[in-house]
Design an enzyme around this catalytic site. Structure first.
Site, mmCIF file in Angstrom:
data_model
loop_
_atom_site.group_PDB
_atom_site.id
_atom_site.type_symbol
_atom_site.label_atom_id
_atom_site.label_comp_id
_atom_site.label_asym_id
_atom_site.label_seq_id
_atom_site.Cartn_x
_atom_site.Cartn_y
_atom_site.Cartn_z
ATOM 1 N N LYS A 121 40.240 -8.796 -2.980
ATOM 2 C CA LYS A 121 39.953 -9.826 -3.982
ATOM 3 C C LYS A 121 41.117 -10.797 -4.170
ATOM 4 C CE LYS A 121 36.152 -7.922 -6.554
ATOM 5 N NZ LYS A 121 35.930 -6.585 -5.969
ATOM 6 N N GLU A 143 34.448 -14.056 -14.381
ATOM 7 C CA GLU A 143 33.550 -12.982 -14.788
ATOM 8 C C GLU A 143 34.064 -11.708 -14.127
ATOM 9 O OE1 GLU A 143 33.006 -14.838 -12.132
ATOM 10 O OE2 GLU A 143 32.695 -13.264 -10.649
ATOM 11 N N SER A 404 37.742 -2.208 2.210
ATOM 12 C CA SER A 404 37.939 -3.309 1.260
ATOM 13 C C SER A 404 38.920 -3.000 0.136
ATOM 14 C CB SER A 404 36.585 -3.713 0.664
ATOM 15 O OG SER A 404 35.949 -2.591 0.062
HETATM 16 C C1 LIG Z 1 34.693 -6.078 -5.598
HETATM 17 C C2 LIG Z 1 34.799 -5.151 -4.480
HETATM 18 C C3 LIG Z 1 33.817 -5.103 -3.461
HETATM 19 C C4 LIG Z 1 32.556 -5.915 -3.493
HETATM 20 O O1 LIG Z 1 32.724 -7.305 -3.417
HETATM 21 P P1 LIG Z 1 32.334 -8.162 -2.149
HETATM 22 O O2 LIG Z 1 32.323 -9.548 -2.668
HETATM 23 O O3 LIG Z 1 30.984 -7.703 -1.682
HETATM 24 O O4 LIG Z 1 33.367 -7.945 -1.120
HETATM 25 C C5 LIG Z 1 34.016 -4.249 -2.408
HETATM 26 N N1 LIG Z 1 35.103 -3.453 -2.331
HETATM 27 C C6 LIG Z 1 36.048 -3.469 -3.290
HETATM 28 C C7 LIG Z 1 37.227 -2.556 -3.150
HETATM 29 C C8 LIG Z 1 35.940 -4.313 -4.390
HETATM 30 O O5 LIG Z 1 36.883 -4.312 -5.337
#
Ligand SMILES: *Cc1c(COP(=O)(O)O)cnc(C)c1O
Length: 420
Positions: A121, A143, A404
């Site tokens: 993020k 948000e 992620s």
């Molecule tokens: C917010 C988040 C996501 C989901 O968001 P995307 O916009 O689909 O990437 C996925 N993994 C983590 C660790 C997150 O914090």
């Protein structure tokens, strides 16, 4: 969406069905995939800008500013400098040797968990916060659902000296008390949203509404590839760094240069979009994994939500359904419009994983490789494990998965579900 913010306060989340806007003007094949969606912000028949008249000038100003910034070396160099020295980029691609041996594939992990604040993020919020500064804005609003995007925005605000106000559903502020406090520690103000179901979709409606009422000094920093044009495109471009790095890293790690399969989890779809952008021009198979309890690509239908047309979880009256999964970061009732287009064209596939599969996958990765992944990221691995077992991923394949985020935030949830 907020079709009429002054009068629709009681049911702001109704997904308006097609309002007769011309559609499908851009056949996906007419443009190269994952490029500039043009002034109308269309990805095939998805995307667009379904907002009240009063917000159109702000969207247009933002689009013009982004078009200008993305080709200005001052901006791009400042962004890549901050990504390097502050966010910790480039993040590595880590081979997972023990899990690979168990599965009979070559599994590579793109380590967004190692980026500052523990997920991808930060890439997007640094990009947007620099843009806000360039546009002369002094205040960021955002948000947040689970709080991850709110924390990232609070972080970027502190870094650049911008005020931050985060809108969060009241239910989520109670569920995610620690993240509320984290945002406050970082100097942000957290405003509980009490409309609707008091969750993420209501927080998004409220942030859009606040933006309408105060565009002069306020920049709305959206957390995924959603919202009115230019957000889905802009956020994908800020997350493209994941795919660009991964492509280069694969080129030096793999004999064929690109993996056979690229897999990422999909909430709104920003880490997946950034990853896919690096491989969309190859023959690599692209797979997005949604939470089974919030699978807009699998269970949704075409509708309009939060200013864009996409696949949306809704009932027959267009009432938005609640998404539920073990990972709050995937509880978004829609999906970014570009994913709807990529799925529609067949270039990418969208699948789901259940909470149980996710817990098992996260524990397996932790024990095999010493990496505790976020539950969101666990969806990508859960599908890989299932696809290897079913033969959908063939033995000897090379698979790149975007990890992620880190799992520290999920330890108490895991504790409830894992017998040690
Ligand atoms: C917010 C988040 C996501 C989901 O968001 P995307 O916009 O689909 O990437 C996925 N993994 C983590 C660790 C997150 O914090």
């Amino acid at each position: 969406m907020i079709s009429n913010p002054g009068t629709e306060a009681s049911s702001p989340d109704i997904a308006t069905r097609d309002q007769g806007e011309p559609t499908a003007v851009l056949a996906a094949a007419e443009r190269s995939l994952m490029s500039d969606p043009g002034h109308r912000g269309r990805f095939a028949e998805f995307g667009g800008r379904f907002v009240p008249e009063s917000l159109i000038p702000a969207c247009e100003e933002l689009e013009a500013a982004f078009r200008d910034a993305r080709i200005d070396p001052h901006f791009t160099q400042r962004l890549s400098h901050l990504l390097d020295v502050y966010a910790g980029r480039p993040t590595p691609v880590t081979p997972a040797p023990r899990l690979s041996a168990e599965l009979g594939i070559t599994l590579l992990l793109k380590r967004e968990d190692l980026a500052h604040t523990g997920s991808h993020k930060i890439n997007n919020v640094i990009g947007q916060s620099l843009l806000a500064q360039r546009m002369g804005r002094t205040r960021l609003i955002a948000e947040t659902g689970a709080g991850q995007h709110g924390v990232a925005t609070a972080t970027a605000g502190a870094l650049l000296g911008l005020d931050v106000t985060v809108y969060m559903g009241e239910v989520d502020t109670a569920r995610q008390e620690l993240n509320v406090f984290r945002m406050e520690l970082l100097g942000a103000e957290v405003v509980p949203v009490t409309t609707g179901t008091r969750t993420l979709k209501d927080a998004t409606n409220e942030a859009l509404r606040q933006w309408v009422s105060r565009t002069e000094d306020t920049y709305y920093c959206i957390g995924s590839v959603m919202g009115p044009h230019p957000y889905p495109w802009m956020v994908r471009e800020f997350q493209r760094v994941i795919g660009r790095e991964a492509r280069q890293q694969c080129a030096s790690l793999l004999i064929r240069g690109v993996p056979d399969v690229v897999v990422a989890c999909v909430g709104g779809g920003s880490n997946a979009a950034g990853t896919f952008a690096g491989f969309v021009d190859t023959t690599t198979r692209l797979v997005g994994v949604e939470a089974a309890g919030g699978a807009a690509m699998t269970d949704g239908s075409v509708g309009i939500l939060h200013g864009f047309r996409s696949q949306v979880l809704q009932d027959e009256d267009g009432q938005i359904a609640e998404a539920h999964s073990i990972s709050a970061g995937l509880d978004y009732p829609g999906v970014g419009p570009e994913h709807a287009a990529l799925g529609g064209s067949g270039r990418a596939e969208y699948v789901t994983a259940t909470d149980e599969e996710v817990v098992e996958a996260v524990v397996r990765l932790a024990r095999a490789e010493g990496i505790l992944a976020a539950l969101e990221s666990g969806h990508a691995l859960a599908w890989i494990l299932r696809a290897v077992a079913s033969g959908d991923i063939t033995p000897g394949s090379t698979v790149l998965m975007t990890l992620s985020g880190r799992g520290d935030k999920d330890v108490s949830e895991l504790r409830k579900r894992v017998g040690t």
